[in-house]
Design a protein around this motif. Structure first.
Motif, PDB file in Angstrom:
ATOM      1  N   THR A 162      21.864  10.032  10.235  1.00 45.22           N
ATOM      2  CA  THR A 162      20.617   9.437   9.760  1.00 45.22           C
ATOM      3  C   THR A 162      19.429  10.101  10.455  1.00 45.22           C
ATOM      4  N   GLN A 163      18.391  10.384   9.696  1.00 41.59           N
ATOM      5  CA  GLN A 163      17.176  10.981  10.228  1.00 41.59           C
ATOM      6  C   GLN A 163      16.212   9.886  10.685  1.00 41.59           C
ATOM      7  N   LEU A 164      15.979   9.837  12.004  1.00 43.60           N
ATOM      8  CA  LEU A 164      14.968   8.950  12.579  1.00 43.60           C
ATOM      9  C   LEU A 164      13.909   9.759  13.317  1.00 43.60           C
ATOM     10  N   SER A 165      13.829  11.040  13.003  1.00 41.71           N
ATOM     11  CA  SER A 165      12.923  11.939  13.710  1.00 41.71           C
ATOM     12  C   SER A 165      11.469  11.507  13.516  1.00 41.71           C
TER      13      SER A 165
ATOM     14  N   GLU B 102       0.857  -1.190   0.000  1.00 43.71           N
ATOM     15  CA  GLU B 102       0.000   0.000   0.000  1.00 43.71           C
ATOM     16  C   GLU B 102       0.891   1.238   0.000  1.00 43.71           C
ATOM     17  N   ASP B 103       0.803   2.070   1.032  1.00 39.49           N
ATOM     18  CA  ASP B 103       1.585   3.309   1.020  1.00 39.49           C
ATOM     19  C   ASP B 103       2.862   3.212   1.840  1.00 39.49           C
ATOM     20  N   ASP B 104       3.175   2.038   2.379  1.00 37.24           N
ATOM     21  CA  ASP B 104       4.321   1.905   3.274  1.00 37.24           C
ATOM     22  C   ASP B 104       5.384   0.990   2.675  1.00 37.24           C
ATOM     23  N   LEU B 105       6.567   1.040   3.313  1.00 40.01           N
ATOM     24  CA  LEU B 105       7.681   0.172   2.941  1.00 40.01           C
ATOM     25  C   LEU B 105       7.943  -0.788   4.090  1.00 40.01           C
ATOM     26  N   TYR B 106       8.115  -2.076   3.804  1.00 37.06           N
ATOM     27  CA  TYR B 106       8.263  -3.084   4.839  1.00 37.06           C
ATOM     28  C   TYR B 106       9.568  -3.853   4.671  1.00 37.06           C
ATOM     29  N   LEU B 107      10.191  -4.123   5.819  1.00 33.51           N
ATOM     30  CA  LEU B 107      11.322  -5.047   5.872  1.00 33.51           C
ATOM     31  C   LEU B 107      11.141  -5.871   7.138  1.00 33.51           C
TER      32      LEU B 107
ATOM     33  N   ASN C 142      20.880   9.140   5.543  1.00 33.43           N
ATOM     34  CA  ASN C 142      19.564   8.700   5.074  1.00 33.43           C
ATOM     35  C   ASN C 142      18.455   9.420   5.835  1.00 33.43           C
ATOM     36  N   ASP C 143      17.315   9.575   5.195  1.00 30.61           N
ATOM     37  CA  ASP C 143      16.134  10.149   5.837  1.00 30.61           C
ATOM     38  C   ASP C 143      15.096   9.044   6.027  1.00 30.61           C
ATOM     39  N   PHE C 144      15.024   8.543   7.282  1.00 29.44           N
ATOM     40  CA  PHE C 144      14.035   7.543   7.660  1.00 29.44           C
ATOM     41  C   PHE C 144      13.035   8.148   8.651  1.00 29.44           C
ATOM     42  N   SER C 145      12.630   9.376   8.397  1.00 28.70           N
ATOM     43  CA  SER C 145      11.670  10.042   9.281  1.00 28.70           C
ATOM     44  C   SER C 145      10.389   9.207   9.396  1.00 28.70           C
ATOM     45  N   ASN C 146       9.781   9.252  10.576  1.00 25.03           N
ATOM     46  CA  ASN C 146       8.528   8.535  10.846  1.00 25.03           C
ATOM     47  C   ASN C 146       8.677   7.010  10.740  1.00 25.03           C
ATOM     48  N   ILE C 147       9.883   6.521  10.902  1.00 17.12           N
ATOM     49  CA  ILE C 147      10.115   5.079  10.823  1.00 17.12           C
ATOM     50  C   ILE C 147       9.433   4.351  11.975  1.00 17.12           C
ATOM     51  N   GLU C 148       9.005   3.122  11.722  1.00 19.48           N
ATOM     52  CA  GLU C 148       8.576   2.204  12.773  1.00 19.48           C
ATOM     53  C   GLU C 148       9.618   1.095  12.838  1.00 19.48           C
TER      54      GLU C 148
ATOM     55  N   GLU D  79      10.630   7.780   3.884  1.00 22.19           N
ATOM     56  CA  GLU D  79       9.804   8.172   5.022  1.00 22.19           C
ATOM     57  C   GLU D  79       8.755   7.112   5.319  1.00 22.19           C
ATOM     58  N   HIS D  80       8.579   6.849   6.599  1.00 23.83           N
ATOM     59  CA  HIS D  80       7.614   5.892   7.149  1.00 23.83           C
ATOM     60  C   HIS D  80       7.857   4.465   6.670  1.00 23.83           C
ATOM     61  N   ALA D  81       9.097   4.032   6.764  1.00 27.85           N
ATOM     62  CA  ALA D  81       9.397   2.609   6.576  1.00 27.85           C
ATOM     63  C   ALA D  81       9.022   1.846   7.847  1.00 27.85           C
ATOM     64  N   ILE D  82       8.658   0.578   7.686  1.00 27.96           N
ATOM     65  CA  ILE D  82       8.337  -0.295   8.814  1.00 27.96           C
ATOM     66  C   ILE D  82       9.327  -1.454   8.788  1.00 27.96           C
ATOM     67  N   ILE D  83      10.194  -1.511   9.810  1.00 29.24           N
ATOM     68  CA  ILE D  83      11.253  -2.516   9.860  1.00 29.24           C
ATOM     69  C   ILE D  83      11.099  -3.303  11.160  1.00 29.24           C
ATOM     70  N   GLU D  84      10.920  -4.612  11.045  1.00 30.69           N
ATOM     71  CA  GLU D  84      10.644  -5.449  12.207  1.00 30.69           C
ATOM     72  C   GLU D  84      11.519  -6.701  12.190  1.00 30.69           C
ATOM     73  N   ARG D  85      11.970  -7.119  13.382  1.00 32.08           N
ATOM     74  CA  ARG D  85      12.654  -8.396  13.597  1.00 32.08           C
ATOM     75  C   ARG D  85      13.861  -8.582  12.677  1.00 32.08           C
ATOM     76  N   CYS D  86      14.657  -7.522  12.544  1.00 24.81           N
ATOM     77  CA  CYS D  86      15.846  -7.592  11.699  1.00 24.81           C
ATOM     78  C   CYS D  86      17.112  -7.431  12.539  1.00 24.81           C
ATOM     79  N   THR D  87      18.170  -8.077  12.094  1.00 24.08           N
ATOM     80  CA  THR D  87      19.490  -7.899  12.695  1.00 24.08           C
ATOM     81  C   THR D  87      20.421  -7.310  11.646  1.00 24.08           C
ATOM     82  N   PHE D  88      21.108  -6.219  12.046  1.00 21.40           N
ATOM     83  CA  PHE D  88      22.042  -5.541  11.154  1.00 21.40           C
ATOM     84  C   PHE D  88      23.436  -5.625  11.763  1.00 21.40           C
ATOM     85  N   GLU D  89      24.404  -6.113  10.996  1.00 27.71           N
ATOM     86  CA  GLU D  89      25.778  -6.206  11.466  1.00 27.71           C
ATOM     87  C   GLU D  89      26.715  -5.524  10.469  1.00 27.71           C
ATOM     88  N   ARG D  90      27.505  -4.579  10.994  1.00 27.16           N
ATOM     89  CA  ARG D  90      28.485  -3.856  10.186  1.00 27.16           C
ATOM     90  C   ARG D  90      27.842  -3.246   8.929  1.00 27.16           C
TER      91      ARG D  90
END
Length: 205
Positions: A75-78, A17-22, A55-61, A38-49
């Motif tokens: 990085t923008q997480l505002s 729909e209108d969002d981005l999911y990872l 980047n502008d990830f404003s309104n991120i979940e 803007e307004h990405a939804i990122i859940e249950r992820c592990t990031f290493e190095r």
């Protein structure tokens, strides 16, 4: 043959729909740079190095994620909503968390120099063994927030109530706050002397 697990990519993120999911990814040794998402939804992820640069990830979940040895500088997480995340040994120089909501978050062994938490609500957030010089935490709402062995030189807590906050094992030569902010703040003897001189204009002989 090897049994080494193949890592995923941040660019596996997809539209719904209108969002981005990872969701449910293990991402390592990747560069993510100069992205407006803007307004990405990122859940249950592990990031290493992983390097997240400018980047502008404003309104991120951001939910149930772990960042290890990552670089999120500038990085923008505002205005984001961050729940149950860990930032371990990360570089967060100039990272913008302003106007966000953080709950059940751990920052450990990370560099938060010049990071911005102004106007942010923090609930059950643990800062441990971090470099936090010149961090901006003005007009924040703090609940169950702990600072353990952090460097806070020239940190700004102006108009943020520090009642029941313990800074006694943190280090700073100068810290910015107002008279109302220090009510109920827990400090060591050396810090108490600093605040007496700064706010009561006491002069030692």
């Amino acid at each position: 043959m090897t049994n080494e697990q193949t890592s995923d990519s941040f660019f596996d993120i997809y539209h719904h729909e209108d969002d981005l999911y990872l969701d449910n990814k293990w991402i390592k040794n990747e560069l993510v740079e100069d992205i407006d998402m803007e307004h990405a939804i990122i859940e249950r992820c592990t990031f290493e190095r992983v390097q997240f640069l400018n980047n502008d990830f404003s309104n991120i979940e951001l939910v149930d994620c772990v960042f290890k040895n990552c670089d999120l500088s500038n990085t923008q997480l505002s205005k984001g909503s961050l729940h149950r995340n860990q930032f371990i040994n990360c570089k967060l120089v100039g990272t913008d968390f302003s106007d966000a909501f953080l709950k059940n978050i751990e920052f450990k062994g990370s560099n938060l120099f010049l990071s911005n938490f102004n106007h942010t609500r923090l609930d059950t957030v643990n800062f441990s063994e971090n470099k936090m010089d010149q961090v901006e935490m003005g007009e924040c709402k703090l609940k169950k927030v702990t600072f353990n062995e952090c460097g806070l030189n020239q940190a700004n807590f102006f108009k943020t109530s520090l009642k029941n906050i313990d800074l006694s094992n943190c280090e700073f030569e100068k810290i910015m706050l107002d008279f109302d902010s220090i009510s109920g703040l827990k400090v060591n003897d050396y810090q108490a002397l600093y605040f007496a001189q700064a706010f009561l204009n006491l002069k030692l002989k």
